[in-house]
Scaffold this active site. Sequence first.
Site, mmCIF file in Angstrom:
data_model
loop_
_atom_site.group_PDB
_atom_site.id
_atom_site.type_symbol
_atom_site.label_atom_id
_atom_site.label_comp_id
_atom_site.label_asym_id
_atom_site.label_seq_id
_atom_site.Cartn_x
_atom_site.Cartn_y
_atom_site.Cartn_z
ATOM 1 N N HIS C 88 0.842 -1.198 0.000
ATOM 2 C CA HIS C 88 0.000 0.000 0.000
ATOM 3 C C HIS C 88 0.877 1.247 0.000
ATOM 4 N N ASP C 117 6.785 21.272 -26.761
ATOM 5 C CA ASP C 117 6.671 19.946 -26.157
ATOM 6 C C ASP C 117 7.690 19.885 -25.024
ATOM 7 N N TRP C 153 7.162 0.078 3.865
ATOM 8 C CA TRP C 153 7.668 0.760 2.660
ATOM 9 C C TRP C 153 9.056 1.315 2.913
ATOM 10 N N SER C 181 13.218 5.662 -13.838
ATOM 11 C CA SER C 181 12.160 6.404 -14.512
ATOM 12 C C SER C 181 12.024 7.811 -13.932
ATOM 13 N N SER C 182 12.042 7.905 -12.606
ATOM 14 C CA SER C 182 11.890 9.227 -11.984
ATOM 15 C C SER C 182 13.036 10.149 -12.342
ATOM 16 N N HIS C 265 13.274 11.536 3.237
ATOM 17 C CA HIS C 265 12.670 12.805 3.611
ATOM 18 C C HIS C 265 12.485 13.734 2.408
ATOM 19 N N GLU C 267 11.975 12.845 -0.405
ATOM 20 C CA GLU C 267 10.878 12.202 -1.116
ATOM 21 C C GLU C 267 9.518 12.750 -0.676
ATOM 22 N N TYR C 269 8.827 15.638 0.357
ATOM 23 C CA TYR C 269 8.639 16.968 -0.218
ATOM 24 C C TYR C 269 8.474 16.892 -1.728
ATOM 25 N N SER C 280 -1.292 27.040 -5.562
ATOM 26 C CA SER C 280 -0.947 28.429 -5.872
ATOM 27 C C SER C 280 -1.499 28.863 -7.218
ATOM 28 N N HIS C 314 15.141 12.896 11.555
ATOM 29 C CA HIS C 314 14.002 13.025 12.477
ATOM 30 C C HIS C 314 13.112 11.783 12.421
ATOM 31 N N HIS C 315 13.379 10.897 11.467
ATOM 32 C CA HIS C 315 12.667 9.614 11.472
ATOM 33 C C HIS C 315 13.376 8.602 12.358
ATOM 34 N N THR C 340 7.268 26.857 5.281
ATOM 35 C CA THR C 340 5.951 26.292 4.969
ATOM 36 C C THR C 340 4.860 27.227 5.453
ATOM 37 N N LYS C 343 4.140 29.961 3.106
ATOM 38 C CA LYS C 343 3.251 29.586 2.003
ATOM 39 C C LYS C 343 1.795 29.623 2.443
ATOM 40 N N ARG C 462 1.832 1.372 14.896
ATOM 41 C CA ARG C 462 1.460 1.142 13.511
ATOM 42 C C ARG C 462 1.919 -0.246 13.075
HETATM 43 C C1 HEA Z 1 0.951 8.367 -0.607
HETATM 44 C C2 HEA Z 1 -0.177 8.280 -0.392
HETATM 45 C C3 HEA Z 1 -1.091 7.463 0.436
HETATM 46 C C4 HEA Z 1 -2.438 7.446 0.230
HETATM 47 C C5 HEA Z 1 -3.214 8.191 -0.838
HETATM 48 C C6 HEA Z 1 -2.989 6.595 1.243
HETATM 49 C C7 HEA Z 1 -4.344 6.353 1.361
HETATM 50 C C8 HEA Z 1 -4.925 5.592 2.372
HETATM 51 N N1 HEA Z 1 -4.262 4.955 3.391
HETATM 52 FE FE1 HEA Z 1 -2.244 4.854 3.611
HETATM 53 N N2 HEA Z 1 -0.250 4.753 3.846
HETATM 54 C C9 HEA Z 1 0.694 5.396 3.091
HETATM 55 C C10 HEA Z 1 0.449 6.293 2.057
HETATM 56 C C11 HEA Z 1 -0.817 6.578 1.560
HETATM 57 N N3 HEA Z 1 -1.998 6.089 2.039
HETATM 58 C C12 HEA Z 1 2.010 5.055 3.536
HETATM 59 C C13 HEA Z 1 3.320 5.561 2.965
HETATM 60 C C14 HEA Z 1 1.839 4.156 4.589
HETATM 61 C C15 HEA Z 1 2.919 3.503 5.443
HETATM 62 C C16 HEA Z 1 3.166 2.115 5.000
HETATM 63 C C17 HEA Z 1 4.071 1.420 5.932
HETATM 64 O O1 HEA Z 1 3.811 1.409 7.136
HETATM 65 O O2 HEA Z 1 5.071 0.884 5.460
HETATM 66 C C18 HEA Z 1 0.412 4.004 4.777
HETATM 67 C C19 HEA Z 1 -0.161 3.218 5.766
HETATM 68 C C20 HEA Z 1 -1.521 3.151 6.028
HETATM 69 C C21 HEA Z 1 -2.091 2.578 7.187
HETATM 70 C C22 HEA Z 1 -1.327 1.991 8.352
HETATM 71 C C23 HEA Z 1 -1.067 0.561 8.157
HETATM 72 C C24 HEA Z 1 -0.296 -0.002 9.275
HETATM 73 O O3 HEA Z 1 0.476 0.709 9.909
HETATM 74 O O4 HEA Z 1 -0.468 -1.194 9.506
HETATM 75 C C25 HEA Z 1 -3.458 2.678 7.069
HETATM 76 C C26 HEA Z 1 -4.432 2.208 8.062
HETATM 77 O O5 HEA Z 1 -5.469 2.678 8.172
HETATM 78 C C27 HEA Z 1 -3.709 3.341 5.821
HETATM 79 C C28 HEA Z 1 -4.969 3.629 5.321
HETATM 80 C C29 HEA Z 1 -5.192 4.365 4.171
HETATM 81 C C30 HEA Z 1 -6.516 4.600 3.630
HETATM 82 C C31 HEA Z 1 -7.801 4.083 4.186
HETATM 83 C C32 HEA Z 1 -6.330 5.364 2.511
HETATM 84 C C33 HEA Z 1 -7.416 5.897 1.620
HETATM 85 O O6 HEA Z 1 -7.225 7.267 1.419
HETATM 86 C C34 HEA Z 1 -7.440 5.186 0.319
HETATM 87 C C35 HEA Z 1 -8.655 5.589 -0.428
HETATM 88 C C36 HEA Z 1 -8.674 5.090 -1.813
HETATM 89 C C37 HEA Z 1 -9.357 4.012 -2.195
HETATM 90 C C38 HEA Z 1 -10.091 3.159 -1.267
HETATM 91 C C39 HEA Z 1 -9.339 3.633 -3.621
HETATM 92 C C40 HEA Z 1 -10.657 3.272 -4.088
HETATM 93 C C41 HEA Z 1 -10.662 1.866 -4.503
HETATM 94 C C42 HEA Z 1 -11.621 1.345 -5.242
HETATM 95 C C43 HEA Z 1 -12.743 2.148 -5.776
HETATM 96 C C44 HEA Z 1 -11.524 -0.079 -5.556
HETATM 97 C C45 HEA Z 1 -12.449 -0.942 -4.767
HETATM 98 C C46 HEA Z 1 -12.812 -0.390 -3.432
HETATM 99 C C47 HEA Z 1 -13.165 -1.092 -2.362
HETATM 100 C C48 HEA Z 1 -12.982 -2.570 -2.274
HETATM 101 C C49 HEA Z 1 -13.775 -0.397 -1.167
HETATM 102 N N4 HEA Z 1 -2.519 3.616 5.209
HETATM 103 C C1 HEA Z 2 3.843 15.080 1.852
HETATM 104 C C2 HEA Z 2 4.419 14.523 2.780
HETATM 105 C C3 HEA Z 2 4.908 15.088 4.075
HETATM 106 C C4 HEA Z 2 5.043 16.391 4.490
HETATM 107 C C5 HEA Z 2 4.779 17.662 3.738
HETATM 108 C C6 HEA Z 2 5.546 16.328 5.839
HETATM 109 C C7 HEA Z 2 5.835 17.444 6.597
HETATM 110 C C8 HEA Z 2 6.456 17.415 7.825
HETATM 111 N N1 HEA Z 2 6.776 16.281 8.543
HETATM 112 FE FE1 HEA Z 2 6.338 14.386 8.015
HETATM 113 N N2 HEA Z 2 6.150 12.474 7.388
HETATM 114 C C9 HEA Z 2 5.672 12.044 6.173
HETATM 115 C C10 HEA Z 2 5.251 12.861 5.145
HETATM 116 C C11 HEA Z 2 5.291 14.250 5.188
HETATM 117 N N3 HEA Z 2 5.670 15.020 6.233
HETATM 118 C C12 HEA Z 2 5.642 10.616 6.099
HETATM 119 C C13 HEA Z 2 5.181 9.783 4.919
HETATM 120 C C14 HEA Z 2 6.114 10.160 7.324
HETATM 121 C C15 HEA Z 2 6.229 8.730 7.826
HETATM 122 C C16 HEA Z 2 7.232 7.914 7.154
HETATM 123 C C17 HEA Z 2 7.201 6.527 7.728
HETATM 124 O O1 HEA Z 2 7.778 6.322 8.795
HETATM 125 O O2 HEA Z 2 6.570 5.645 7.097
HETATM 126 C C18 HEA Z 2 6.435 11.353 8.097
HETATM 127 C C19 HEA Z 2 6.974 11.299 9.365
HETATM 128 C C20 HEA Z 2 7.462 12.407 10.033
HETATM 129 C C21 HEA Z 2 8.286 12.337 11.199
HETATM 130 C C22 HEA Z 2 8.789 11.048 11.876
HETATM 131 C C23 HEA Z 2 7.815 10.575 12.868
HETATM 132 C C24 HEA Z 2 8.195 9.287 13.459
HETATM 133 O O3 HEA Z 2 8.291 8.296 12.735
HETATM 134 O O4 HEA Z 2 8.410 9.254 14.660
HETATM 135 C C25 HEA Z 2 8.557 13.637 11.580
HETATM 136 C C26 HEA Z 2 9.374 14.013 12.742
HETATM 137 O O5 HEA Z 2 9.891 15.037 12.825
HETATM 138 C C27 HEA Z 2 7.899 14.498 10.613
HETATM 139 C C28 HEA Z 2 7.935 15.876 10.640
HETATM 140 C C29 HEA Z 2 7.411 16.703 9.649
HETATM 141 C C30 HEA Z 2 7.503 18.150 9.689
HETATM 142 C C31 HEA Z 2 8.113 18.983 10.771
HETATM 143 C C32 HEA Z 2 6.906 18.586 8.538
HETATM 144 C C33 HEA Z 2 6.791 20.036 8.096
HETATM 145 O O6 HEA Z 2 7.161 20.170 6.749
HETATM 146 C C34 HEA Z 2 5.424 20.573 8.295
HETATM 147 C C35 HEA Z 2 5.408 22.071 8.182
HETATM 148 C C36 HEA Z 2 4.034 22.674 8.184
HETATM 149 C C37 HEA Z 2 3.429 23.306 9.199
HETATM 150 C C38 HEA Z 2 4.060 23.411 10.530
HETATM 151 C C39 HEA Z 2 2.057 23.850 9.063
HETATM 152 C C40 HEA Z 2 1.941 25.209 8.460
HETATM 153 C C41 HEA Z 2 2.730 26.249 9.142
HETATM 154 C C42 HEA Z 2 2.219 27.356 9.720
HETATM 155 C C43 HEA Z 2 0.777 27.678 9.701
HETATM 156 C C44 HEA Z 2 3.196 28.314 10.280
HETATM 157 C C45 HEA Z 2 3.219 28.522 11.737
HETATM 158 C C46 HEA Z 2 3.488 27.303 12.495
HETATM 159 C C47 HEA Z 2 4.348 27.175 13.506
HETATM 160 C C48 HEA Z 2 5.464 28.076 13.790
HETATM 161 C C49 HEA Z 2 4.146 26.035 14.423
HETATM 162 N N4 HEA Z 2 7.236 13.726 9.690
HETATM 163 CU CU LIG Z 3 10.700 13.413 7.173
#
Ligand code: HEA
Ligand code: HEA
Ligand SMILES: [Cu+2]
Lengths: 399, 290, 550
Positions: C88, C117, C153, C181-182, C265, C267, C269, C280, C314-315, C340, C343, C462
């Site tokens: 997933h 193009d 993942w 590809s990316s 990380h 990634e 962004y 925007s 920070h992860h 951020t 923005k 999780r």
């Molecule tokens: C990048 C984008 C992304 C998106 C879009 C989503 C979308 C969703 N995620 Fe995702 N999720 C991740 C990225 C994302 N996730 C990542 C990176 C992890 C961590 C993995 C890891 O731990 O390694 C994670 C892990 C994660 C967990 C934790 C699993 C765990 O720790 O064991 C859960 C649990 O609720 C969850 C739920 C969902 C749900 C309900 C949606 C929903 O928003 C999805 C909605 C969309 C659909 C449902 C599609 C529609 C499908 C159909 C129309 C087909 C048929 C439909 C049915 C049979 C109902 N996700």
């Molecule tokens: C699109 C993806 C995305 C984005 C944008 C961010 C944004 C941020 N993330 Fe997130 N992050 C993930 C995707 C993302 N993250 C994913 C996928 C994981 C889990 C990976 C995994 O383990 O599977 C993760 C996990 C993750 C962790 C690790 C948690 C853990 O495993 O214990 C941390 C810890 O620092 C973190 C921090 C942040 C911070 C500080 C930002 C900042 O960029 C956020 C900044 C934004 C704001 C703060 C809000 C707007 C700001 C204001 C309105 C200004 C005023 C505010 C203040 C001064 C407070 N993220």
């Molecule tokens: Cu990060």
Amino acid sequence: MLGIRISPFLSAKNTSLFNIVNSINNKYLNIIKYFLIPLLLSPQFLFAEYAINLPKGVTSVSRNIYGLHMTIFWVCVAIAILVFGVMIWSMIFHRKSRGAVASNFHESTAVELVWTLVPLAILIAIAFPATRVLIDLENTEKADMTVKITGYQWKWQYDYMDEGISFFSNLAQSSKDAIDNADNRNKLDHYLKEVDKRLVLPVGKRIRFLMTSNDVIHSWWVRDLGVKQDANPGFINDAWAKIDKPGVYRGQCAELCGKDHGFMPIVVEALPEADYQTWVGKQKAAQKAREAASGKQWSKQDLMAQGQKIYSSTCASCHGVTGQGIPGVFPAMVGSKIATGDLKKHINIVLNGKSGTAMQAFGKQLGDADLAAVITYERNAFGNNTGDVVQPSTIKSAR
Amino acid sequence: MQSRQEYYVPHGSYWPIMGSIGMFSLLGGFASSLHGNTIGTVAMILGFGVIIFMVFGWIGQVIHESEEGDYNLQVDNSFRMGMGWFIFSEVMFFAAFFGALFYARELSVPWLGGAGNNAFTNAVLWPDFKSVWPLLNMPDNSNFSVPKGIIHAWEIPAINTLVLLTSGATLTWAHWALMNKNRNQLIAGLALTIMLGIIFLGLQISEYFEAYQHLNLKLSSGIYGSTFFLLTGFHGLHVTLGTIMLTVILMRAIRGHFNKERHFGFEAVAWYWHFVDVVWLLLFIVVYWL
Amino acid sequence: MSTTTTDLQDEIDALGKSHDNHHHGPEKGVMRWIKTTNHKDIGTLYLWFAFIMLLTGGAMAMVIRAELFQPGLQLVEPQFFNQMTTLHGLIMVFGAIMPAFVGLANWQIPLMIGAKDMALPRMNNWSFWILPFAGAMLLSTLFMKGGGPAFGWTFYAPLSTTFAPDSTDFFIFAIHMLGFSSIMGAINVIATILNMRAPGMKLMDMPLFVWTWLITAFLLIAAMPVLAGAVTMMLTDRNFGTSFFDAAGGGDPVMFQHIFWFFGHPEVYIMILPAFGVVSQIIPTFARKPLFGYSSMVYATASIALLSFVVWAHHMFLTGMPVAGQMYFMYATIMISVPTGVKVFNWVTTMWRGSLSFETPMLWAVAFVILFTIGGFSGLMLGIAPADIQYHDTYFVVAHFHYVLVTGALFSIIAAVFYWLPKWCGRMYNQKLAKIHFWWAVISVNILFFPQHFLGLAGMPRRIPDYSLQFADFNMISSIGGFVFGASFLLLTYIIVDCIRNGERVKEPRVWPSAKGLEWTIPTPAPYHTFDKPPGKELILAESSHTGAH
Ligand code: HEA
Ligand code: HEA
Ligand SMILES: [Cu+2]
Ligand code: CUA
């Protein structure tokens, strides 16, 4: 195929909420009733005690973390109210449908400077207490006692370094029996959060934990103690806690460590110093008794009975209760070449494990009698009717 | 040659899909062959063949279009950027392995020896282990081939440094000749560079041979062997590729392809070669010397 | 400004005519799609691929939510559950979000900078056509002995090396292909933006979507090769006896995490910067006001990108890093909130004293701003190292990243599709249905993910298939939200297909009358070939969303 289960969906009545909803019992309502839950929930919040926040915990560290958590939380809430407030205001009052006319401003260095510097200042203000807590919780010096914690797939081993006590802690059998059985589940107070042997600790002592792992990365986490630390194979991390209050504190493994990562609980029992000492005494006596057991001859029946017990607590998580294993991941015991072939090889793999695989060296974990029993069991259960009987003495000489 | 006014957008082409199929077959086949599947090995070889065919076909078509005058300077510029950023991505690929080497030398090995906050790691888990670099005795030697010695910097590696540096110079000399429309010198420069590349590879192979046969220094010699062979191995692979590309350029030069204004193919390969050169210098310093 | 509006109108009309004189249209049949070098075709391919992957990854999420509907094991075995979680995450990240943004880039960047193009059209085709093969290889692991990848993942060693099934090597090569590809896609974007802009367009004239993609492309080129390095080390550790991640040989499993997150990380962004760009574009259109703080938007994006390379650990606060390391990574991480925040404030100020209307794209954009900010706040909380002790690897993290990824990245993609789809296919979707869909999705997604904050704080880790009874209620609520949200995608599919096939025809070049940008100057639907002659300087300035020409 693919690991799909067949046990019935929607079989349980686990919670208060469930009971309320389940009191609706009509063929059609059954379908929609689950959609009512969000609605039903609102009064629940008022009456039931839902855990929706961190606990304060029972150590200074966990309380500090709680304080920090609440501070950042309120800071975020305040900023959110401000930002969303402005946004919602303009969404309401600056709508085209209300006749709003767009102004044309699009820059202001002064304003932009302000909203760069003010958040920066807020962050710096948060950084101070955060740094203080961090330094405190990382300082593991001056410990009164040390417990070494080793993660295994999927159990914990605790070594009291000063007392010479060492044991394993597995998911309790009562919970295992409830995984597939909703009735059993509802009878339990701590489904999946109970172990067969608790980590007993004294209150008021500064305890140092040394974390490591035997196989993959695990993470030892007890929230009330404010301790979560990865257990990395080949390295030792440390953490500390000084528990204020006697009680039972529960946690579980917090790093994905394979199939049974979700079934690796931790239970800490904090006792007053005197009770703790009594417990230590008992443990030492029991350890002596266990050593004595390896000397005697066992009957096949006893070996099989004991073997089944050990198998289901220690081996079944990988090789399966019925010995079928998981193809491609864990070999089956049913008809296994080793378990039905050369006895020496069988004893060897159980004693020494196989490095580079999940198969652990059980020689370090089990006594001679238990090893003899489990090997006897494997060679005679699951249709592996080799008829072999292994005595503890054989194991002793094989070590 | 008259170049077009407009930006050239090529028509549909089979090369990309062929490349994907080849890649799928090569990598999928490799993965299966790792687990003893002979069909996998066949698929791997087939896939490799398809990719080679695709590369030559595709590049051939590009050369053809270029010679037809389809490309204007803007297209040329796109190619330049493409090559430049591709080389940057290669830099980052190497950075991962340099990072691993740095981490092992400065962090994990000292930690296993008890440095920093890892006193217990050494005392409890690896009491007999001492942190030294190059790491010849692993924390637990039992699963590794323990090396008897290391490759010294001031032997083959130093000669190789000289060889590669010289090849950089000969290539620049060739470029210079191209700019001065001196075709014979261009060809000589390219040929010399290729020769030096081949000498480098030969020496590198003999060094590996020495390591495996006499020093027992292998991929499986713990972190020292791992970083040593992956870094130098990937570098060697790049030299090989570079040499092949230079050979193609040499062929084209012999056919009279490049001119003073338009010789992107030459330049791209030259950039690549210099990049490989710089990586070697870094390797020489951090892998062999320090 | 010297030219009059009528002159510009003439130029716009001319743009409409220029396409039909000497070009071939598309080829016929499947070969069109396999051989194509046309940026619009390739964009379409990317978008459909991403959509299919979204449904696939979403279906896996449905399996996860169904198993977590109540305590106990009902539907799947734990090992299979882990495969679902892992795939997933991988499919959503590498199969859905990233390709969707590349698809948008393909369609829009040439249109927005007045280019004919993409710069390297044949390579563009290859970037796409690697994806289905990589996806197939990744999914095929599910059917192999021992099952697919089950290590998350993030595939931490040694669970993914010593303790993983044979299929892992296929997973490794699938990642290699996706990365390749990316990288090619990103090189193409950079070359296009830097080399193909209409002659009069300066960098600071570019629309923000183009800017954010330019910066994203840099992130991709710097981060993806490092991931390739990480999986390569995994491959040799698994098969050739190296010991990068094995302490017995002097390596360290934590080293894997450093290398992974150095990619990982940036990634995240990569998945949010183009989203910032989309929003925007949309907000000024429906606020009928120029974007506030254009240049600070550009600088903020660049700062976020730079910072993203120095915060990765920070992860890893709990891996036993020395305390000085933890402090540094904490400070650097929370610093990202500042750009951020800039923005967010700029978007809000763009809305302030505008003349707002809430067409479907705007609804999604507004939801993005609010919900992404919530996700950002929880990110900030996670960034506080000592507090992360209690949050790490719990559902609090899951809630955080779904707020930024689903209600952030995915919402912005949906917004973008609703914004540009009429331009692409010359038909308008059913706006009423689209609004219903919006409310359906936005409510259910909060029922789905908001309770996960509570679950995390209450102590639910999780990546577990079963949990203790205290977590039952919120899990059930979350699952219900999940099913409802999942079902909303059926409606989305219908809306889009219905639009493409029977939607009401749109002829206006400027589908949204208040929209600015070169893409609105070409005819609707966008002809197969556009901008054979680049647009002139006046037109560029008049169409820039931030010079106050509104
Ligand atoms: C990048 C984008 C992304 C998106 C879009 C989503 C979308 C969703 N995620 Fe995702 N999720 C991740 C990225 C994302 N996730 C990542 C990176 C992890 C961590 C993995 C890891 O731990 O390694 C994670 C892990 C994660 C967990 C934790 C699993 C765990 O720790 O064991 C859960 C649990 O609720 C969850 C739920 C969902 C749900 C309900 C949606 C929903 O928003 C999805 C909605 C969309 C659909 C449902 C599609 C529609 C499908 C159909 C129309 C087909 C048929 C439909 C049915 C049979 C109902 N996700
Ligand atoms: C699109 C993806 C995305 C984005 C944008 C961010 C944004 C941020 N993330 Fe997130 N992050 C993930 C995707 C993302 N993250 C994913 C996928 C994981 C889990 C990976 C995994 O383990 O599977 C993760 C996990 C993750 C962790 C690790 C948690 C853990 O495993 O214990 C941390 C810890 O620092 C973190 C921090 C942040 C911070 C500080 C930002 C900042 O960029 C956020 C900044 C934004 C704001 C703060 C809000 C707007 C700001 C204001 C309105 C200004 C005023 C505010 C203040 C001064 C407070 N993220
Ligand atoms: Cu990060
Ligand atoms: Cu042990 Cu998770």
